[in-house]
Motif scaffolding. Structure first.
Motif, PDB file in Angstrom:
ATOM      1  N   MET A   1       0.818  -1.212   0.000  1.00  0.00           N
ATOM      2  CA  MET A   1       0.000   0.000   0.000  1.00  0.00           C
ATOM      3  C   MET A   1       0.853   1.263   0.000  1.00  0.00           C
ATOM      4  N   ASP A   2       2.094   1.156   0.484  1.00  0.00           N
ATOM      5  CA  ASP A   2       3.019   2.286   0.357  1.00  0.00           C
ATOM      6  C   ASP A   2       3.300   2.575  -1.108  1.00  0.00           C
ATOM      7  N   VAL A   3       3.446   1.509  -1.902  1.00  0.00           N
ATOM      8  CA  VAL A   3       3.723   1.673  -3.326  1.00  0.00           C
ATOM      9  C   VAL A   3       2.500   2.249  -4.038  1.00  0.00           C
ATOM     10  N   VAL A   4       1.313   1.777  -3.676  1.00  0.00           N
ATOM     11  CA  VAL A   4       0.095   2.320  -4.272  1.00  0.00           C
ATOM     12  C   VAL A   4       0.000   3.817  -4.018  1.00  0.00           C
ATOM     13  N   LYS A   5       0.325   4.230  -2.809  1.00  0.00           N
ATOM     14  CA  LYS A   5       0.304   5.656  -2.475  1.00  0.00           C
ATOM     15  C   LYS A   5       1.308   6.419  -3.320  1.00  0.00           C
ATOM     16  N   GLU A   6       2.489   5.870  -3.498  1.00  0.00           N
ATOM     17  CA  GLU A   6       3.522   6.518  -4.316  1.00  0.00           C
ATOM     18  C   GLU A   6       3.089   6.604  -5.775  1.00  0.00           C
ATOM     19  N   ILE A   7       2.357   5.611  -6.241  1.00  0.00           N
ATOM     20  CA  ILE A   7       1.884   5.606  -7.627  1.00  0.00           C
ATOM     21  C   ILE A   7       0.921   6.755  -7.886  1.00  0.00           C
ATOM     22  N   GLY A   8       0.170   7.156  -6.859  1.00  0.00           N
ATOM     23  CA  GLY A   8      -0.730   8.296  -7.006  1.00  0.00           C
ATOM     24  C   GLY A   8      -2.191   7.939  -7.156  1.00  0.00           C
ATOM     25  N   ALA A   9      -2.548   6.677  -6.904  1.00  0.00           N
ATOM     26  CA  ALA A   9      -3.948   6.269  -7.010  1.00  0.00           C
ATOM     27  C   ALA A   9      -4.767   6.901  -5.892  1.00  0.00           C
ATOM     28  N   ASP A  10      -6.075   6.980  -6.126  1.00  0.00           N
ATOM     29  CA  ASP A  10      -7.007   7.491  -5.119  1.00  0.00           C
ATOM     30  C   ASP A  10      -7.578   6.379  -4.260  1.00  0.00           C
ATOM     31  N   ARG A  11      -7.737   5.205  -4.872  1.00  0.00           N
ATOM     32  CA  ARG A  11      -8.384   4.087  -4.204  1.00  0.00           C
ATOM     33  C   ARG A  11      -7.709   2.781  -4.590  1.00  0.00           C
ATOM     34  N   ILE A  12      -8.023   1.760  -3.815  1.00  0.00           N
ATOM     35  CA  ILE A  12      -7.756   0.393  -4.231  1.00  0.00           C
ATOM     36  C   ILE A  12      -9.101  -0.307  -4.405  1.00  0.00           C
ATOM     37  N   GLU A  13      -9.111  -1.364  -5.219  1.00  0.00           N
ATOM     38  CA  GLU A  13     -10.253  -2.263  -5.237  1.00  0.00           C
ATOM     39  C   GLU A  13      -9.765  -3.633  -4.807  1.00  0.00           C
ATOM     40  N   LEU A  14     -10.298  -4.108  -3.698  1.00  0.00           N
ATOM     41  CA  LEU A  14      -9.945  -5.424  -3.197  1.00  0.00           C
ATOM     42  C   LEU A  14     -10.515  -6.509  -4.111  1.00  0.00           C
ATOM     43  N   TYR A  15      -9.676  -7.438  -4.519  1.00  0.00           N
ATOM     44  CA  TYR A  15     -10.146  -8.599  -5.270  1.00  0.00           C
ATOM     45  C   TYR A  15     -10.738  -9.581  -4.265  1.00  0.00           C
ATOM     46  N   THR A  16     -12.050  -9.723  -4.279  1.00  0.00           N
ATOM     47  CA  THR A  16     -12.746 -10.531  -3.276  1.00  0.00           C
ATOM     48  C   THR A  16     -13.140 -11.915  -3.791  1.00  0.00           C
ATOM     49  N   GLY A  17     -12.574 -12.330  -4.919  1.00  0.00           N
ATOM     50  CA  GLY A  17     -12.881 -13.647  -5.454  1.00  0.00           C
ATOM     51  C   GLY A  17     -12.635 -14.777  -4.469  1.00  0.00           C
ATOM     52  N   PRO A  18     -11.474 -14.820  -3.793  1.00  0.00           N
ATOM     53  CA  PRO A  18     -11.246 -15.894  -2.827  1.00  0.00           C
ATOM     54  C   PRO A  18     -12.263 -15.889  -1.687  1.00  0.00           C
ATOM     55  N   TYR A  19     -12.694 -14.712  -1.260  1.00  0.00           N
ATOM     56  CA  TYR A  19     -13.716 -14.609  -0.211  1.00  0.00           C
ATOM     57  C   TYR A  19     -15.048 -15.156  -0.717  1.00  0.00           C
ATOM     58  N   GLY A  20     -15.435 -14.781  -1.921  1.00  0.00           N
ATOM     59  CA  GLY A  20     -16.668 -15.289  -2.495  1.00  0.00           C
ATOM     60  C   GLY A  20     -16.631 -16.788  -2.710  1.00  0.00           C
ATOM     61  N   GLY A  21     -15.441 -17.313  -2.978  1.00  0.00           N
ATOM     62  CA  GLY A  21     -15.300 -18.743  -3.215  1.00  0.00           C
ATOM     63  C   GLY A  21     -15.417 -19.592  -1.963  1.00  0.00           C
ATOM     64  N   CYS A  22     -15.485 -18.942  -0.792  1.00  0.00           N
ATOM     65  CA  CYS A  22     -15.586 -19.677   0.476  1.00  0.00           C
ATOM     66  C   CYS A  22     -17.028 -19.816   0.954  1.00  0.00           C
ATOM     67  N   PHE A  23     -17.962 -19.766   0.044  1.00  0.00           N
ATOM     68  CA  PHE A  23     -19.377 -19.776   0.427  1.00  0.00           C
ATOM     69  C   PHE A  23     -19.785 -21.020   1.209  1.00  0.00           C
ATOM     70  N   ASP A  24     -19.032 -22.105   1.059  1.00  0.00           N
ATOM     71  CA  ASP A  24     -19.377 -23.343   1.759  1.00  0.00           C
ATOM     72  C   ASP A  24     -18.355 -23.712   2.830  1.00  0.00           C
ATOM     73  N   ASP A  25     -17.504 -22.735   3.207  1.00  0.00           N
ATOM     74  CA  ASP A  25     -16.446 -22.997   4.184  1.00  0.00           C
ATOM     75  C   ASP A  25     -16.304 -21.773   5.088  1.00  0.00           C
ATOM     76  N   PRO A  26     -17.127 -21.652   6.128  1.00  0.00           N
ATOM     77  CA  PRO A  26     -17.112 -20.464   6.992  1.00  0.00           C
ATOM     78  C   PRO A  26     -15.756 -20.178   7.623  1.00  0.00           C
TER      79      PRO A  26
END
Length: 249
Positions: free
Chosen positions: A146-171
């Motif tokens: 996230m230090d590098v993202v800040k240096e790059i100059g972005a305003d936001r990040i978007e979290l890739y939540t695919g692995p979280y969504g893939g855990c629908f049957d494994d709490p």
């Protein structure tokens, strides 16, 4: 401030493109989504135009202009053609993803250290046009990235939540995955970055994500939202997701 909902219309366009016919209407269903209270529309114009076509962008931009608070989020890999499309469509937000054109969908975040120079130039070009920039990140708990993202100059990040969504049957796995997502989000926020999220988010798993990341600015949802719309209709589906985002009781 409740988490904003941006409806990704790629899956609608993909279904339309199975036939040489104008339905289902991307514009028509986008209108229903916005009228039901969605805060924006998201598209990913890939080079092969296998779902959203380049010609859709002007149509959707005109539609979004009818809704004073709605935004147009365009995501994709920053080729010169893509950057030109973002400029022509007057994107409010551009989400840069490290996709190969042959990928079926976005499935990983940037290696920010490896691509820092390229991203610095790209982000500067887009921000000069007044566009908000979000960078697609792996929610793997890498706080230093996230230090590098800040240096790059972005305003936001978007979290890739695919692995979280893939855990629908494994709490248990969902809980550990959420911990890493939250660690990444907290690190971004500590550096003054806003946080978006997207991929395989559902009515069921959104509340847990937002409970742990209550400052989540926006979620972009397409596949599950489109699937739910087959059962509930687009308007009611948008309301269901808005409830999960904390916008409606």
């Amino acid at each position: 401030m409740p988490t904003a909902l941006s409806v990704n219309v790629n899956a609608i366009a993909f279904l339309r493109n199975r036939r040489d016919l104008p339905w289902p209407s991307v514009e028509g269903l986008g209108r229903i989504a916005l009228e039901a209270g969605a805060q924006g529309l998201t598209v990913h114009p890939r080079p092969d135009q296998r779902h959203i076509r380049f010609s859709d962008l002007a149509v959707l931009r005109k539609l979004i202009n009818e809704f004073s608070d709605a935004e147009f989020n365009i995501e994709g890999y920053p080729t010169r053609e893509f950057l030109n499309l973002c400029q022509e469509a007057l994107a409010d937000q551009v989400t840069l993803v490290p996709d190969d054109p042959s990928q079926a969908t976005s499935d990983h975040g940037w290696d920010f250290r490896k691509h820092q120079g390229f991203l610095v130039e790209t982000v500067a070009e887009l921000k000069a046009l007044g566009i908000r920039i979000s960078l697609f990140v792996d929610g793997d708990g890498d706080e230093d990235a996230m230090d590098v993202v800040k240096e790059i100059g972005a305003d936001r990040i978007e979290l890739y939540t695919g692995p979280y969504g893939g855990c629908f049957d494994d709490p248990q796995k969902a809980s550990s995955t959420l911990t890493l997502l939250a660690r990444t989000a907290d690190a971004a926020r500590a550096r003054g970055l806003d946080v978006n999220a997207g991929h395989d988010l559902t009515v069921a798993n959104l509340p847990g994500l937002i409970e742990r990341i209550p400052y989540l600015a926006e979620v972009s949802i397409g596949h599950e939202l489109t699937a739910d719309a087959l059962t509930h209709g687009m308007a009611e589906t948008v309301r269901r997701f808005r409830r999960s985002c904390g916008q409606l009781v």
